[in-house]
Design a protein around this motif. Structure first.
Motif: not given
Length: 159
Positions: A54-56, A61-62, A87-89
């Motif tokens: 949900d947070q992601y 959330l990363r 890493p995220y992104g």
């Protein structure tokens, strides 16, 4: 004993499976590879996975913080561990991932291992793209891969 729950995501229904100690599977509605079905149920692992998803998808959330127990060969495990370091992104090529596991000539094998990732999204195989920057195959479909990459560039898929 494993138990499962279905999570309704922006990419469609996801089947989450827990062995009671860790998340073992996160599968799309039409998985590429068969996985062992598990009876429906709830436990702390599945509840935490649902909250974190949900947070992601809300863009909040990363990094997931879940115990994971993907089943695979030693090589697949190395590839999946390397995915967790992206890493995220950020995106990486298959060649970069092959180099990251110390097998720079194994980009095709890395691609096959990515395709067998049993815990997609949490183990972020969607962050791996072609050497020329093109999107490549994804178990959840190309539209889902694009959505996930756009989310990680600052969007939110839950309004």
């Amino acid at each position: 004993m494993s138990i499962s729950t279905v999570y309704e995501s922006p990419c469609g229904p996801l089947t989450l499976i827990s062995n009671g100690a860790a998340l073992t599977d996160l599968q799309f509605e039409s998985p590429r590879y068969a996985y062992a079905p598990a009876p429906a149920g709830h436990d702390a692992i599945l509840d935490a996975a649902r909250r974190q998803l949900d947070q992601y998808f809300a863009g909040k959330l990363r990094a997931f913080d879940l115990p994971l127990a993907p089943k695979g060969t030693e090589f697949q495990q190395r590839v999946w561990q390397a995915l967790l370091t992206i890493p995220y992104g950020v995106t990486r090529s298959y060649g970069q991932q092959a180099a990251a596991i110390g097998s720079p000539q194994a980009s095709r094998a890395v691609g096959l291992a990515n395709g067998r990732n049993p815990i997609s999204i949490v183990i972020p195989c969607h962050r791996v793209i072609g050497a020329n920057g093109s999107l490549t195959g994804y178990g959840g479909g190309m539209a889902c891969k694009q959505l996930l990459l756009e989310l990680e560039q600052g969007g939110s898929l839950i309004r």
